[in-house]
Design an enzyme around this catalytic site. Structure first.
Site, mmCIF file in Angstrom:
data_model
loop_
_atom_site.group_PDB
_atom_site.id
_atom_site.type_symbol
_atom_site.label_atom_id
_atom_site.label_comp_id
_atom_site.label_asym_id
_atom_site.label_seq_id
_atom_site.Cartn_x
_atom_site.Cartn_y
_atom_site.Cartn_z
ATOM 1 N N ASP A 168 0.469 -0.953 0.158
ATOM 2 C CA ASP A 168 -0.083 0.072 -0.570
ATOM 3 C C ASP A 168 0.837 0.808 0.390
ATOM 4 O O ASP A 168 1.960 1.315 -0.573
ATOM 5 C CB ASP A 168 -1.094 0.063 1.613
ATOM 6 C CG ASP A 168 -2.462 0.227 0.804
ATOM 7 O OD1 ASP A 168 -2.032 2.032 0.663
ATOM 8 O OD2 ASP A 168 -3.898 0.039 1.156
ATOM 9 N N HIS A 209 -4.307 4.934 4.145
ATOM 10 C CA HIS A 209 -4.798 3.960 3.766
ATOM 11 C C HIS A 209 -3.666 2.458 4.479
ATOM 12 O O HIS A 209 -4.269 1.556 4.556
ATOM 13 C CB HIS A 209 -4.847 4.513 2.034
ATOM 14 C CG HIS A 209 -5.301 3.208 1.761
ATOM 15 N ND1 HIS A 209 -5.283 1.948 1.068
ATOM 16 C CD2 HIS A 209 -6.769 3.349 1.443
ATOM 17 C CE1 HIS A 209 -6.428 1.527 0.490
ATOM 18 N NE2 HIS A 209 -7.483 2.367 1.005
ATOM 19 N N SER A 387 -11.695 -1.235 0.005
ATOM 20 C CA SER A 387 -10.143 -0.964 0.998
ATOM 21 C C SER A 387 -10.395 -1.546 2.062
ATOM 22 O O SER A 387 -9.068 -2.520 2.439
ATOM 23 C CB SER A 387 -9.356 -0.292 1.278
ATOM 24 O OG SER A 387 -9.108 0.075 -0.813
#
Ligand SMILES: *[C@@H]1O[C@H](CO)[C@@H](O)[C@H](O)[C@H]1NC(C)=O
Ligand SMILES: *[C@@H]1O[C@H](CO)[C@@H](O)[C@H](O)[C@H]1NC(C)=O
Ligand SMILES: *[C@@H]1O[C@H](CO)[C@@H](O)[C@H](O)[C@H]1NC(C)=O
Length: 550
Positions: A168, A209, A387
């Protein structure tokens, strides 16, 4: 994927007794002796020669009287053991029961009853946001709307010995919830080319994230900070690759990075979800996925968990996402806290299963760690989209791998198929030739950690992978105006199957080249002899570009 066809196996769920479970159900007619603790003594009586003719019960009554107490009868099934209680209305009694009993010739042993401290073995954590983690433990009445993981934890399956890597935009491994489980040996920063995947502050305050995903998997429990991960006993690594220009070779490196240390690759990203992009791994990325399942995890195969994508509102379909439709990946979609497909979730034939994430307004999102750089606190209640679903699935795979480290990448897919549960009756469920329900919305259903781990424990490995390829089928006809449909049939003969060694059908992969002025007006359907239909090329909101669909 939607057309799996393999012989039925029977899963025996191993049920072990929880430690707080009563081991023996007493079915005795004896009255349960009770009296207030502090006023009761347990005694073991000696049957003396002088008691000829009497009974033990009578002896107990006699001893009790002598000590200013009364007998409440035998204790359970323990012969000769009695519970004696202080008589309430003899407050001024000068006799001290302990002394009388100690000196009594018929009392072998005595003890004043105290209160024993015993805690039920229920999972409680002092992490302040744990009670808000509805996806782990749903306190709402909607039955079964969580991943059902607590029973797994209670049996000490927490992902120990397994490493999950979050591919990520970085992982803030210094965070209180990440640091205890952080695995530096599995980590790397491909954006800066160094071993430290620490996220970099960015102009949009957006590089949180990866850290959020890492927290969902392995946030440390009971540290009085934020939340708890699904596989809180596992280790979590980070590969920073999304914070800068990404190339095919970088992706290839990421997919195989430290692949004898990292067991599960959690990938919550993909091509643009705009309803018009048809893309996937390029040649090197493809080769790396294939190499990963062959050579990763000491040959059992790296587990690649990918999110199905958030282009639902643009009618995007995850079959147009080459990561989601790869046979080497576990494609995970999202459902909201009511078990429904949220507006953003994509559909596709290659969907394997779903787990929880955010929904529309008023529905809760995923509670997890957050980076604490820039303006964030290190904890969030707002992780959303597919996600947030993929890392929960990756965490559940870690639990399975602790229970059975030798499961192959294909075993994992099979077990998901067997154990996922069908629940939303509004989804487009179809039963395939092997008797499994599948829906383009929910795959084979909702992931359930308890069922996954129990099946993993008794799973028999699937046979070697074999494949059978058709010759190139050429169709020179144009699609007729009526009935507006062209059907191509491929008949597989029994002899051809025998020659390939194929016993069960696991995946069907179709490559087509079609020339058509409007790609978005084209629909491609795979029809199986069982009657199962898989929409492998959906008509698209935005798929209207004159580009041949590959
Ligand atoms: C967490 O810590 C509390 C004490 O703060 C303890 O009672 C509880 O059992 C711990 N939970 C687990 C699962 O270890
Ligand atoms: C959830 O897990 C418990 C064990 O903790 C099990 O008894 C129960 O059957 C499971 N529920 C479902 C719906 O799988
Ligand atoms: C496939 O088999 C069906 C039924 O046996 C037959 O009607 C059809 O012509 C075959 N098609 C091809 C392309 O061989």
């Amino acid at each position: 994927m939607a057309s799996s066809l393999f012989p039925l196996h029977v899963i025996v769920f191993v049920l072990t007794l929880p430690s707080a479970h009563p081991l023996l159900q007493l079915s005795s007619p004896l009255p349960a002796p009770t009296c207030e603790p502090g006023h009761s003594w347990a005694v073991q009586l000696r049957w003396g020669l002088e008691q000829e003719g009497g009974s033990l019960d009578e002896l107990a009554n006699q001893v009790a009287r002598e000590a200013g107490m009364e007998s409440h009868g035998q204790i359970g099934h323990l012969n000769g053991h009695y519970l004696l209680c202080r008589v309430q209305d003899e407050e001024g009694d000068p006799r001290v029961p302990g002394e009388v009993l100690g000196a009594h010739p018929n009392v072998l042993w005595h003890s004043q009853e105290g209160i024993l401290r015993r805690a039920k073995r229920a999972m409680t954590f002092n992490d302040p946001q744990y009670p808000s983690q509805w996806h782990l433990v749903s306190l709402r009445s909607v039955h079964g709307m969580d991943i059902n993981v607590t029973g797994v934890w209670e049996r000490d399956i927490t992902g120990a010995g397994v490493t999950v890597v979050v591919v990520d935009d970085g992982v803030q491994h210094t965070l209180e919830d990440i640091q205890p489980n952080y695995c530096p040996e599995g980590s790397y920063d491909l954006n800066s080319n160094d071993p430290d995947p620490m996220p970099h502050p960015d102009t949009r305050n957006d590089n949180h994230h990866g850290t959020r995903c890492a927290g969902e998997i392995a946030a440390a429990p009971n540290n009085s900070f934020c939340a708890v991960g699904v596989a809180y006993g596992s280790r979590v690594a980070g590969i920073r690759v999304l914070d800068g220009p990404l190339t095919d070779s970088m992706e290839a490196v990421a997919f195989n990075k430290h692949y004898q240390i990292n067991d599960v690759y959690s990938c919550s990203w993909g091509p643009d979800d705009d309803g018009r992009t048809v893309d996937g791994p390029h040649p090197l990325g493809k080769a790396a996925l294939q190499h990963g399942v062959i050579a990763g995890r000491k040959g059992f195969g790296s587990i690649f968990v990918v999110a199905s994508g958030n282009g639902g509102q643009y009618n995007d379909n995850c079959n147009y996402d080459g990561y989601a439709n790869s046979i080497y990946t576990v494609t995970v979609g999202a459902v909201d806290e009511n078990g429904r497909k949220p507006f953003y979730a994509e559909e596709c034939a290659s969907m394997l299963a779903v787990t929880f994430s955010s929904g529309g307004r008023h529905l809760r999102s995923i509670v997890t760690s957050d980076w604490s750089l820039q303006h964030a606190s290190g904890c969030t209640e707002g992780h959303t989209g597919t996600s947030a679903a993929a890392p929960l699935a990756a965490g559940m795979v870690a639990l399975m791998l602790q229970a059975r480290p030798c499961l192959s990448w294909r075993d994992i897919q099979h077990i998901i198929t067997y154990t996922a549960t069908r629940y939303d009756t509004e989804a487009d469920w179809e039963m395939n030739g092997a008797g499994f329900h599948h829906s383009h919305k929910h795959g084979f259903g909702l992931l359930n950690a308890w069922r996954l781990v129990n099946a993993a424990k008794v799973w028999e490995s699937v046979p070697f992978l074999v494949s059978y390829q058709s010759p190139i089928l050429k169709e020179l006809e144009t699609i007729p105006a009526y009935p507006n449909k062209l059907t191509l049939t491929w008949n597989v003969t029994a002899a051809a199957l025998r020659q390939s060694g194929m016993q069960t059908l696991e995946h069907v992969s179709v490559t087509v080249t079609i020339t058509h002025p409007r790609r978005g007006n084209l629909e491609i359907v795979l029809l199986c002899p069982s009657g199962m239909t898989s929409l492998i090329g959906a008509r698209g909101g935005g798929h209207e570009w004159a580009v041949p669909a590959q």
